[in-house]
Design a protein around this motif. Structure first.
Motif, PDB file in Angstrom:
ATOM      1  N   ALA A  75       1.125  -0.679  -0.110  1.00 26.30           N
ATOM      2  CA  ALA A  75       0.154   0.131  -0.062  1.00 26.30           C
ATOM      3  C   ALA A  75       0.787   1.228   0.183  1.00 26.30           C
ATOM      4  O   ALA A  75      -0.115   2.790  -0.381  1.00 26.30           O
ATOM      5  CB  ALA A  75      -1.231   0.327   1.007  1.00 26.30           C
TER       6      ALA A  75
ATOM      7  N   SER B  92      -9.988   1.509   8.108  1.00 23.01           N
ATOM      8  CA  SER B  92      -9.696   0.449   6.228  1.00 23.01           C
ATOM      9  C   SER B  92      -9.915  -0.932   6.853  1.00 23.01           C
ATOM     10  O   SER B  92     -10.803  -1.390   5.648  1.00 23.01           O
ATOM     11  CB  SER B  92      -8.010   0.519   5.863  1.00 23.01           C
TER      12      SER B  92
ATOM     13  N   ILE C  61     -12.199  -1.662  -4.165  1.00 24.45           N
ATOM     14  CA  ILE C  61     -12.224  -2.844  -4.369  1.00 24.45           C
ATOM     15  C   ILE C  61     -12.933  -3.004  -5.314  1.00 24.45           C
ATOM     16  O   ILE C  61     -12.691  -4.279  -5.620  1.00 24.45           O
ATOM     17  CB  ILE C  61     -12.386  -2.336  -2.211  1.00 24.45           C
TER      18      ILE C  61
ATOM     19  N   VAL D  27      -3.797  -0.148   3.192  1.00 25.79           N
ATOM     20  CA  VAL D  27      -3.369   1.944   4.090  1.00 25.79           C
ATOM     21  C   VAL D  27      -4.056   1.944   5.287  1.00 25.79           C
ATOM     22  O   VAL D  27      -4.955   1.777   5.938  1.00 25.79           O
ATOM     23  CB  VAL D  27      -4.644   2.642   3.232  1.00 25.79           C
TER      24      VAL D  27
ATOM     25  N   VAL E 179     -12.747   7.244   3.974  1.00 25.24           N
ATOM     26  CA  VAL E 179     -11.376   6.439   3.688  1.00 25.24           C
ATOM     27  C   VAL E 179     -13.141   5.231   3.264  1.00 25.24           C
ATOM     28  O   VAL E 179     -13.128   4.661   2.569  1.00 25.24           O
ATOM     29  CB  VAL E 179     -10.471   5.708   4.511  1.00 25.24           C
TER      30      VAL E 179
ATOM     31  N   THR F 213      -4.711   2.417  -2.233  1.00 22.71           N
ATOM     32  CA  THR F 213      -5.535   1.327  -1.746  1.00 22.71           C
ATOM     33  C   THR F 213      -5.745   0.612  -3.465  1.00 22.71           C
ATOM     34  O   THR F 213      -5.742  -1.041  -3.272  1.00 22.71           O
ATOM     35  CB  THR F 213      -7.066   1.807  -2.160  1.00 22.71           C
TER      36      THR F 213
ATOM     37  N   CYS G 120     -13.394  -3.695   5.103  1.00 30.90           N
ATOM     38  CA  CYS G 120     -12.855  -4.746   4.263  1.00 30.90           C
ATOM     39  C   CYS G 120     -13.531  -5.626   5.207  1.00 30.90           C
ATOM     40  O   CYS G 120     -14.592  -6.088   4.167  1.00 30.90           O
ATOM     41  CB  CYS G 120     -11.149  -4.877   4.587  1.00 30.90           C
TER      42      CYS G 120
ATOM     43  N   ALA H 238      -6.597  -3.829   0.773  1.00 27.51           N
ATOM     44  CA  ALA H 238      -6.682  -2.427   0.454  1.00 27.51           C
ATOM     45  C   ALA H 238      -6.448  -2.033   2.128  1.00 27.51           C
ATOM     46  O   ALA H 238      -6.472  -0.559   2.619  1.00 27.51           O
ATOM     47  CB  ALA H 238      -8.107  -2.283   0.535  1.00 27.51           C
TER      48      ALA H 238
ATOM     49  N   GLN I 266     -12.523   3.809  -0.124  1.00 30.02           N
ATOM     50  CA  GLN I 266     -11.859   3.039  -0.560  1.00 30.02           C
ATOM     51  C   GLN I 266     -13.071   1.983  -1.540  1.00 30.02           C
ATOM     52  O   GLN I 266     -12.593   1.168  -2.214  1.00 30.02           O
ATOM     53  CB  GLN I 266     -11.249   1.591   0.411  1.00 30.02           C
TER      54      GLN I 266
ATOM     55  N   PHE J 268      -4.021   8.044  -2.137  1.00 31.60           N
ATOM     56  CA  PHE J 268      -5.588   7.478  -0.860  1.00 31.60           C
ATOM     57  C   PHE J 268      -5.991   6.457  -2.044  1.00 31.60           C
ATOM     58  O   PHE J 268      -5.531   5.077  -2.193  1.00 31.60           O
ATOM     59  CB  PHE J 268      -6.618   8.291  -0.452  1.00 31.60           C
TER      60      PHE J 268
END
Lengths: 375, 46
Positions: A114, A330, A183, A324, A175, A297, A334, A321, A179, A293
């Motif tokens: 990352a 983060s 993803i 980060v 975030v 990611t 996920c 991910a 993110q 960022f």
């Protein structure tokens, strides 16, 4: 003869020496306070930063040398590395390395991956015309780590500290918005649904005690300029894990952390005077922050896919991910994305491994940039 | 003038090497600790 003012721009200086630009900065400070209180965007930092902005722009010289209070905080506590290192000490006393120690190779590789985002943003900043040291300070926003960002920026480009710090903290709060689309774009549903058993390997107390010592011996040998950050982090963690200095650990993660956070926020806010914030370059730095960022990611997820294949499809690539190091946001992102793909999935503890490894990775990257650019 | 690509190459290499070595060190330490704890557990039972 003193003529009466004809408009607002002429009117204000009669009161406290502030002009339109300072009024704009005060509004910006109020906006950050609103974001912090109403939207809960990193309130611990944005409240003092927002108020610091107001205090430094409202007149009275709080942000100005030689005796302004906010200037003194910045000069003697931030520029000297004291406050960022104390915050890292507090973070170490709060961090549980169990998820990382349970599966170290996956965690460390994804945590390292990352950090590629830092260097992508560095290159982009150079391409946009920023000088080398400023580009590196901007790139470090991609570390998603406030104290690391402030530490590095203080060493390499103190003139843009305020903008860089604000950018880092705002994007850390964003975030959960930044993110997930990345993803989803980089993974298939099958990959996102990869089941990882919720239980992780039990980690003994002795391993947790040895780890901060090993961390310092290895990381500080390879990247000596990262010693202030990593060393502080490690000593805080040792306080927590050794079990015999619980009152030091308590103070580190509570009183010390809180006092340092207040001083950091006010000191950083105090640097944000109109003439160095209301510029096109500040907008560019905000844009580069989100770029940092995003690329961090992307790099994390792509490496997550490599690990997914290398482990025979046993590791959910989403957890890349979490490299980060916006801890624990983060990792929570996920978890949310993985649960949507497979309601049985519970990847939070697995994602915490790369998440905390990312803190170490970003401190190492910062140390290297400082060493190579002569900060 | 320092080459930015060189800076990136060196920095990323060090970051990866550092973290991989940390990962290996932690793996080795974990195995040693588990072995020691297992054998001291067996000694207590004996």
């Amino acid at each position: 003869m003193l003529l009466p003012p004809h408009n607002l721009a002429e009117f204000l200086p009669y009161f406290s020496g502030i002009g339109i630009k300072e009024v704009i900065m005060i509004v910006i400070g109020l906006f950050f306070i609103y974001l912090a209180i109403r939207k809960e965007f990193e309130p611990l930092l944005l409240v003092p930063i927002g108020f610091g902005i107001i205090l430094t722009n409202i007149g009275g010289g709080m942000g100005e040398p030689p005796y302004g209070l906010l200037y003194l905080i910045r000069r003697y506590l931030i520029d000297t590395e004291i406050v960022p290192c104390l915050i890292f000490l507090g973070l170490g006393a709060m961090t549980d390395f169990t998820p990382l120690l349970a599966r170290p190779m996956v965690g460390f590789i994804l945590g390292a991956a990352a950090q590629i985002g830092i260097f992508c943003a560095f290159l982009m900043a150079l391409a946009l015309g920023f000088p080398l040291k400023q580009a590196a300070a901007i790139g470090i926003i991609g570390s998603a780590d406030g104290p690391t960002t402030i530490y590095t920026c203080t060493k390499l480009a103190p003139e843009i500290l305020g903008v860089v710090a604000i950018s880092a903290y705002i994007y850390m709060a964003l975030v959960p918005l930044i993110q997930p689309p990345i993803i989803y774009a980089l993974t298939t549903k099958k990959e996102r649904a990869t089941y990882m058993p919720p239980a992780i390997r039990p980690v003994s107390k002795l391993e947790k005690i040895i780890f901060p010592i090993v961390l310092v011996l290895i990381a500080c040998t390879l990247a000596p300029q990262s010693t202030p950050l990593i060393g502080s982090f490690a000593v805080g963690n040792l306080f927590k894990e050794c079990g015999v200095v619980e009152r030091l650990a308590e103070s580190a993660r509570n009183e010390l952390m809180n006092v340092s956070t207040i001083l950091l926020g006010l000191g950083v806010g105090g640097t944000l005077m109109a003439e160095n914030f209301l510029t096109v370059r500040s907008l560019m730095i905000f844009g580069l922050g989100v770029f940092a960022f995003v690329t961090a990611t992307i790099a994390g997820v792509l490496f997550g896919k490599i690990v997914y294949l290398a482990t025979g499809r046993k590791v959910n690539p989403i957890i890349g991910a979490a490299g980060v190091s916006a801890v624990p946001m983060s990792a929570r992102v996920c978890q949310v994305v993985a649960r949507k793909a497979n309601p049985r999935n519970y990847v939070l503890m697995h994602a915490m491994g790369p998440n905390v490894a990312g803190v170490i990775g970003s401190a190492t990257a910062a140390g290297m940039l400082i060493a190579l650019l002569g900060g | 003038m320092v080459d930015p690509l060189q800076i990136i190459g060196i920095s990323l290499t060090v970051v990866f090497i550092c973290l991989i070595i940390l990962g290996l060190a932690v793996t080795i330490v974990s195995k040693v600790v588990m072995k020691v704890e297992k054998s001291s557990g067996k000694e207590e039972k004996g």
